[in-house]
Design an enzyme around this catalytic site. Structure first.
Site, PDB file in Angstrom:
ATOM      1  N   GLU A   1      55.688  23.103  30.745  1.00  0.00           N
ATOM      2  CA  GLU A   1      57.081  23.582  30.601  1.00  0.00           C
ATOM      3  C   GLU A   1      57.516  24.350  31.839  1.00  0.00           C
ATOM      4  O   GLU A   1      57.178  25.537  31.944  1.00  0.00           O
ATOM      5  CB  GLU A   1      57.170  24.492  29.379  1.00  0.00           C
ATOM      6  CG  GLU A   1      56.931  23.757  28.085  1.00  0.00           C
ATOM      7  CD  GLU A   1      57.128  24.638  26.864  1.00  0.00           C
ATOM      8  OE1 GLU A   1      57.453  25.830  27.011  1.00  0.00           O
ATOM      9  OE2 GLU A   1      56.971  24.138  25.770  1.00  0.00           O
TER      10      GLU A   1
ATOM     11  N   HIS B   1      62.644  24.724  25.052  1.00  0.00           N
ATOM     12  CA  HIS B   1      61.906  25.815  24.383  1.00  0.00           C
ATOM     13  C   HIS B   1      62.838  26.986  24.026  1.00  0.00           C
ATOM     14  O   HIS B   1      62.636  28.115  24.471  1.00  0.00           O
ATOM     15  CB  HIS B   1      60.730  26.303  25.252  1.00  0.00           C
ATOM     16  CG  HIS B   1      59.677  27.018  24.466  1.00  0.00           C
ATOM     17  ND1 HIS B   1      58.340  26.974  24.769  1.00  0.00           N
ATOM     18  CD2 HIS B   1      59.761  27.812  23.354  1.00  0.00           C
ATOM     19  CE1 HIS B   1      57.652  27.700  23.910  1.00  0.00           C
ATOM     20  NE2 HIS B   1      58.496  28.222  23.030  1.00  0.00           N
TER      21      HIS B   1
HETATM   22  P1  NAD Z   1      52.381  31.347  10.837  1.00  0.00           P
HETATM   23  O1  NAD Z   1      51.122  31.980  11.294  1.00  0.00           O
HETATM   24  O2  NAD Z   1      53.220  32.048   9.822  1.00  0.00           O
HETATM   25  O3  NAD Z   1      52.054  29.867  10.254  1.00  0.00           O
HETATM   26  C1  NAD Z   1      51.175  28.965  10.853  1.00  0.00           C
HETATM   27  C2  NAD Z   1      50.594  28.091   9.738  1.00  0.00           C
HETATM   28  O4  NAD Z   1      49.803  27.052  10.335  1.00  0.00           O
HETATM   29  C3  NAD Z   1      49.660  28.871   8.792  1.00  0.00           C
HETATM   30  O5  NAD Z   1      50.037  28.659   7.444  1.00  0.00           O
HETATM   31  C4  NAD Z   1      48.278  28.299   9.086  1.00  0.00           C
HETATM   32  O6  NAD Z   1      47.405  28.305   7.959  1.00  0.00           O
HETATM   33  C5  NAD Z   1      48.628  26.890   9.538  1.00  0.00           C
HETATM   34  N1  NAD Z   1      47.577  26.262  10.316  1.00  0.00           N
HETATM   35  C6  NAD Z   1      46.799  26.814  11.273  1.00  0.00           C
HETATM   36  N2  NAD Z   1      45.937  25.907  11.756  1.00  0.00           N
HETATM   37  C7  NAD Z   1      46.184  24.749  11.086  1.00  0.00           C
HETATM   38  C8  NAD Z   1      45.611  23.439  11.138  1.00  0.00           C
HETATM   39  N3  NAD Z   1      44.595  23.162  11.965  1.00  0.00           N
HETATM   40  N4  NAD Z   1      46.124  22.495  10.313  1.00  0.00           N
HETATM   41  C9  NAD Z   1      47.119  22.795   9.442  1.00  0.00           C
HETATM   42  N5  NAD Z   1      47.684  24.021   9.335  1.00  0.00           N
HETATM   43  C10 NAD Z   1      47.220  24.973  10.163  1.00  0.00           C
HETATM   44  O7  NAD Z   1      53.221  31.051  12.147  1.00  0.00           O
HETATM   45  P2  NAD Z   1      54.784  30.703  12.276  1.00  0.00           P
HETATM   46  O8  NAD Z   1      55.554  31.956  12.474  1.00  0.00           O
HETATM   47  O9  NAD Z   1      55.171  29.774  11.175  1.00  0.00           O
HETATM   48  O10 NAD Z   1      54.760  29.957  13.691  1.00  0.00           O
HETATM   49  C11 NAD Z   1      54.079  28.723  13.860  1.00  0.00           C
HETATM   50  C12 NAD Z   1      54.005  28.395  15.335  1.00  0.00           C
HETATM   51  O11 NAD Z   1      55.314  28.086  15.821  1.00  0.00           O
HETATM   52  C13 NAD Z   1      53.553  29.555  16.239  1.00  0.00           C
HETATM   53  O12 NAD Z   1      52.140  29.651  16.318  1.00  0.00           O
HETATM   54  C14 NAD Z   1      54.174  29.233  17.570  1.00  0.00           C
HETATM   55  O13 NAD Z   1      53.268  28.537  18.394  1.00  0.00           O
HETATM   56  C15 NAD Z   1      55.337  28.332  17.214  1.00  0.00           C
HETATM   57  N6  NAD Z   1      56.633  28.975  17.562  1.00  0.00           N
HETATM   58  C16 NAD Z   1      57.446  28.342  18.437  1.00  0.00           C
HETATM   59  C17 NAD Z   1      58.656  28.938  18.792  1.00  0.00           C
HETATM   60  C18 NAD Z   1      59.606  28.263  19.757  1.00  0.00           C
HETATM   61  O14 NAD Z   1      60.376  28.952  20.422  1.00  0.00           O
HETATM   62  N7  NAD Z   1      59.633  26.944  19.859  1.00  0.00           N
HETATM   63  C19 NAD Z   1      59.012  30.182  18.269  1.00  0.00           C
HETATM   64  C20 NAD Z   1      58.157  30.776  17.345  1.00  0.00           C
HETATM   65  C21 NAD Z   1      56.957  30.174  17.010  1.00  0.00           C
END
Ligand code: NAD
Length: 318
Positions: free
Chosen positions: A260, A278
């Site tokens: 990115e 992003h």
């Molecule tokens: P969160 O921790 O609340 O949820 C993540 C979920 O993924 C959990 O329920 C976990 O059990 C599950 N998980 C972990 N490993 C797994 C696997 N191998 N298979 C299946 N499920 C699995 O996090 P969130 O707040 O929902 O955020 C998720 C992700 O989104 C973050 O880690 C981040 O990388 C990404 N994000 C991106 C942006 C963006 O600007 N595009 C912004 C915020 C978050």
């Protein structure tokens, strides 16, 4: 206490929070635009680092002599070497639950945009032309959510309004609110084979890297649309390029990429791909909440109070 800020959105709308840190005795250094060279110099005597997507790798952390906290201005900590920080006694914190609505909104936006070719239609009208685009419905279809955390559940909540059937896959045990949200837990393969829309919401780590690749695209319906607002690395971009260019799946909406920038050039050139740079977490509301939660931990460190939302098991002390 010296605080380095390297994320451009931190304090963008809330200058007063930076002033508040200064009034409480912090020397705030903003390294924006970010340069690795400047950071290598500044990190040596820094006490706190408010980080965005910049790499906090072992080589850089090794230079830090006083660093006590790396406070992620966001949720995903894949850009921070958690183990290197732990071995140096540096606490890594994040700001969970502050941007889930913003990201869930954008995931839905990408789904709608891809299904109805909204960006291409917009460009056409603005160029003075007129035309028709084949579209597919979102309402009433089956949505598969991979990762049922704060954001995945936010997407499920929105899907309820679109009367979608919601399938979910997660490695954690099912939470009680999943039933209320109408989420039916299935295996990953079942989800891939049965969904019209698939939305990625897992963190990037060694278990999720490349979890959607050639084999997984082979299971998807040719009419399916994939959306990724999690992290680029959870999808094998080369396999995605093959799947989109051969119409193995109908389309894809991406907010995140393996690099990115620069983004894989052949991939972004495809007509059945909708892209954003992003921006999923960047609403004024989400940035405000994330900033407040991040500042709170720096102030806690200053007061020698226990930190919140530590993700690498280190409890920092001034
Ligand atoms: P969160 O921790 O609340 O949820 C993540 C979920 O993924 C959990 O329920 C976990 O059990 C599950 N998980 C972990 N490993 C797994 C696997 N191998 N298979 C299946 N499920 C699995 O996090 P969130 O707040 O929902 O955020 C998720 C992700 O989104 C973050 O880690 C981040 O990388 C990404 N994000 C991106 C942006 C963006 O600007 N595009 C912004 C915020 C978050």
């Amino acid at each position: 206490m010296k605080v380095i800020i390297t994320t451009p959105s931190f304090g963008k709308f809330h200058e007063h929070l930076i002033e508040e840190m200064e009034e409480r005795g912090c020397r705030v250094h903003r390294l924006i635009p970010y340069s690795r060279e400047d950071m290598e110099r500044e990190i040596v005597d820094a006490d706190a680092w408010i980080v965005g997507l910049e790499s906090a790798d072992a080589k850089l952390l090794d230079r830090a002599e006083n660093l006590k906290i790396i406070a992620k201005h966001g949720v995903g900590v894949d850009n921070v070497d958690l183990e290197a920080a732990r071995s140096k006694g540096i606490a890594v914190t994040n700001a969970p639950g502050t941007n889930n609505d913003a990201v869930a909104d954008l995931a839905f936006g990408l789904m709608l945009s891809t299904a109805r070719s909204i960006p291409t239609a917009n460009a056409l009208v603005k160029s003075g032309q007129w035309g028709r685009f084949d579209g597919v419905s979102v309402g009433g279809k089956t949505l598969g959510i991979i990762g049922l955390g704060a954001i995945g559940k936010g997407v499920a909540k929105r899907a309820g309004g679109f009367e979608m059937k919601v399938l979910g896959y997660d490695v954690s045990v099912p939470a009680p609110d999943e039933e209320e949200l109408g989420i039916e837990r299935v295996t990953l393969n079942e989800l891939l084979a049965s969904s019209d829309y698939i939305s990625m919401h897992v963190p990037l780590n060694r278990y999720t890297e490349g979890m959607i690749g050639k084999e997984q695209f082979e299971l998807m319906k040719p009419t399916s649309i994939l959306v990724n607002t999690a992290r680029g690395g959870v999808i094998d971009e080369k396999a995605l390029y093959e799947a989109l260019s051969s119409n193995q799946i109908r389309g894809c909406g991406l907010d995140v990429y393996e690099q990115e920038p620069p983004v894989y050039p052949e991939l972004i050139g495809l007509d059945n791909l909708v892209t954003t740079p992003h921006i999923a977490a960047y609403t004024n509301e989400a940035v405000q909440l994330t900033t407040e939660m991040t500042v709170e931990n720096v102030i806690r460190l200053l007061r020698n109070e226990p930190l919140e939302n530590i993700v690498n098991g280190v409890e920092a002390k001034v």
